[in-house]
Design an enzyme around this catalytic site. Structure first.
Site, PDB file in Angstrom:
ATOM      1  N   HIS A 431     -15.926  89.868   3.358  1.00 12.18           N
ATOM      2  CA  HIS A 431     -14.525  90.014   3.754  1.00 12.18           C
ATOM      3  C   HIS A 431     -14.292  91.247   4.613  1.00 12.18           C
ATOM      4  O   HIS A 431     -15.117  92.152   4.711  1.00 12.18           O
ATOM      5  CB  HIS A 431     -13.608  90.027   2.521  1.00 12.18           C
ATOM      6  CG  HIS A 431     -13.762  91.225   1.622  1.00 12.18           C
ATOM      7  ND1 HIS A 431     -13.069  92.401   1.821  1.00 12.18           N
ATOM      8  CD2 HIS A 431     -14.518  91.420   0.521  1.00 12.18           C
ATOM      9  CE1 HIS A 431     -13.386  93.269   0.870  1.00 12.18           C
ATOM     10  NE2 HIS A 431     -14.266  92.699   0.073  1.00 12.18           N
ATOM     11  N   CYS A 450     -17.987  92.393  -4.059  1.00 14.66           N
ATOM     12  CA  CYS A 450     -17.975  91.636  -2.810  1.00 14.66           C
ATOM     13  C   CYS A 450     -18.487  92.499  -1.663  1.00 14.66           C
ATOM     14  O   CYS A 450     -18.673  93.704  -1.804  1.00 14.66           O
ATOM     15  CB  CYS A 450     -16.566  91.124  -2.520  1.00 14.66           C
ATOM     16  SG  CYS A 450     -16.023  89.838  -3.670  1.00 14.66           S
TER      17      CYS A 450
END
Length: 531
Positions: A431, A450
């Site tokens: 992301h 992440c």
């Protein structure tokens, strides 16, 4: 003749009369192999149970090739080369019966198939070692027919070459391992003494001469030639090996970059510690990262995304052969980014962020309890489990129950303006991030698991282009709407952990073991094999 023995008519060593010769051994093999592993059964079934290890030259060629597995960081003794030779000699000398000869044949083939499996897929089971491992366990895919023909032709080294990972970084690791072992045989490199004061450009110190020698061993810096005969004129002074000059500073910066240290040219505590890691430890690091490569670097597609956790780098191997690279931020040591293999399916443009339970409990709730205004500043909405908005003033923040906190989309969203998704049990993804300044750090373990990607919009554009997906990513983001956008074709993604990486120029980057995984893997890799 079998194993150099003249055939005998009958033998009663096993308590029963039995025909001798190759046919007798074949019959014994057919009986004994029934209790063995399926691959061993298949190997002999393809040969009609014809024994594989009749000739002394075959055994000698095999044991010689086994010693060559040291170049892959494996221990040749795991595959019993000494026992293979000694048992073969004993069978020749003792006139062993067909059952004993069959037992030896199975033993030798078992060693061969084990060595091939370890060379292709690794010796250590990653699932037993890493609790967050999420990669399908692949069975060895070498042809048993090819193996059988290689035995008959005594072409073991060619067979080993065929099953090794066919990936350039693996071959570079092999070459580097040989290089570092050569340095070990020459005595390694000097150690800089511990000291509080840093070495800086311009310093004149005995430690500078040691530093110069240390970097010269690895080719970072040519040794300064100090030869008084080369300076007959008294007015010309020889270079001072004790002076920290510009050439040495440049070499130190190269070393620091390769070890993910701040490239400031100052030899402080961290740089000194990295310089003083002994060559034996670097050899072990190379070996265990070759094992990691064997776990994953097989069956690779033409195009895929490779996430290097410990190296803080993402590489996209495009279908046209180009490699696109970017810096990344990965999980903190207590919120590790997992190893996994999956396929990118879609992207979320202008994503919302539903705060995960761990982050909610450990990070967000303490901030809200200190200051309820945190919710408004971060544009976080409070929801019921069914998704109904709640009034933050009516929530008991000391005991909030099953509330859901969701951050609204926008440039300040924790996921930035784009998330790249792929199925996995850990709910991690690639992301964007508003914290772009973190990408300038050398070591970047700051996330909650992440992977934040620098220039992720460019990566998204390339993925759309290479998968024949018709989307204008910039227009989608500019719309401000939260939408999922699918790829027309999935793109494989591999996320893994390497603490050694061979650069394109052949030099090695040694990375800090941020998740402290190296020692456990090394212990298992060095553990004697029990069969």
């Amino acid at each position: 003749m079998l194993l150099g023995l003249a055939p005998m008519a009958w033998s009663e060593q096993q308590g029963e009369a039995r025909p001798e010769g190759e046919s007798g051994v074949a019959q014994a093999l057919a009986r004994q192999v029934a209790s063995e592993a399926p691959r061993l059964q298949d190997f002999y079934a393809q040969r009609d149970y014809r024994p594989a290890w009749q000739e002394a030259d075959t055994v000698a060629a095999f044991t010689s090739a086994l010693h060559g597995l040291e170049s892959d960081g494996l221990h040749p003794q795991d595959y019993r080369p000494d026992e293979l030779r000694s048992r073969y000699r004993a069978i020749q000398e003792d006139g062993a019966n067909a059952a004993a000869q069959a037992q030896y044949d199975l033993f030798a083939t078992r060693m061969l198939l084990t060595a091939l499996t370890h060379l292709q897929r690794g010796k250590v089971d990653p699932e037993a070692l890493e609790t967050d491992w999420e990669v399908p366990v692949a069975e060895p895919d070498f042809s048993l027919g090819t193996v059988s023909r290689a035995v008959d032709r005594q072409r073991f080294e060619a067979l080993f070459d065929e099953v090794r990972p066919d990936f350039v970084p693996y071959e570079r690791l092999r070459s580097g391992l040989a290089r570092y072992r050569h340095i070990e045989r020459l005595g390694g490199w000097p150690r800089l003494p511990a000291r509080e004061q840093s070495l800086r450009p311009g310093d004149v110190d005995d430690d500078v001469a040691l530093l110069r020698e240390r970097l010269s061993v690895m080719g970072e810096l040519e040794l300064m030639a100090v030869n008084t005969n080369a300076f007959p004129d008294a007015e010309i002074e020889a270079p001072d090996a004790r002076r920290y000059d510009a050439g040495l500073e440049a070499a130190v910066k190269r070393f620091q970059r390769r070890h993910l240290l701040e490239p400031d040219g100052i030899v402080g505590r961290q740089t000194r510690e990295a310089l003083n890691v002994p060559v034996e430890r670097r050899i072990d690091q190379i070996r265990l990262n070759m094992e990691r490569a064997r776990w994953l670097l097989h069956g690779l597609p033409d195009a895929f995304v490779l996430v290097d956790i410990a190296g803080y780098r993402l590489s996209y191997f495009r279908p046209d052969g180009e490699v696109w690279r970017s810096r990344i931020v990965v999980g903190r040591p207590y919120r590790r980014t997992p190893s996994l293999r999956s396929e990118i399916t879609h992207m979320t443009v202008n994503p919302t962020w539903t705060i995960p339970p761990t982050i909610l409990r450990q990070d967000v709730l303490p901030a809200v309890r200190r200051d309820l205004g945190y919710l408004w500043r971060e544009r976080i909405q409070v929801l019921s489990p069914s998704g109904q908005p709640l009034d933050p003033w009516r929530v008991d923040w000391d005991n909030p129950g099953n509330i859901v906190l969701r951050q609204a989309p926008g440039p300040q969203n924790a996921l930035g303006q784009l998330a790249i998704r792929f199925p996995n049990d850990h709910m991690v993804y690639l992301h964007d991030t508003p914290a772009q300044g973190l990408f300038s750090r050398e070591q970047r373990a700051f996330s909650s698991g992440c992977i934040r990607v620098e220039n992720i919009r460019e990566l998204a554009r390339l993925l759309f282009e290479d998968t024949n997906s018709e989307h204008d990513i910039e227009a989608r983001i500019a719309s401000g709407e939260t939408r999922n956008v699918s790829l027309a074709n999935r793109m494989p993604v591999i996320i893994h952990y390497w603490t050694v990486n061979p650069d394109d120029d052949g030099e090695f980057s040694f990375r800090p073991d941020i998740y402290e995984r190296d020692d456990a893997l090394l212990r298992e890799l060095d553990r004697p094999l029990v069969l």
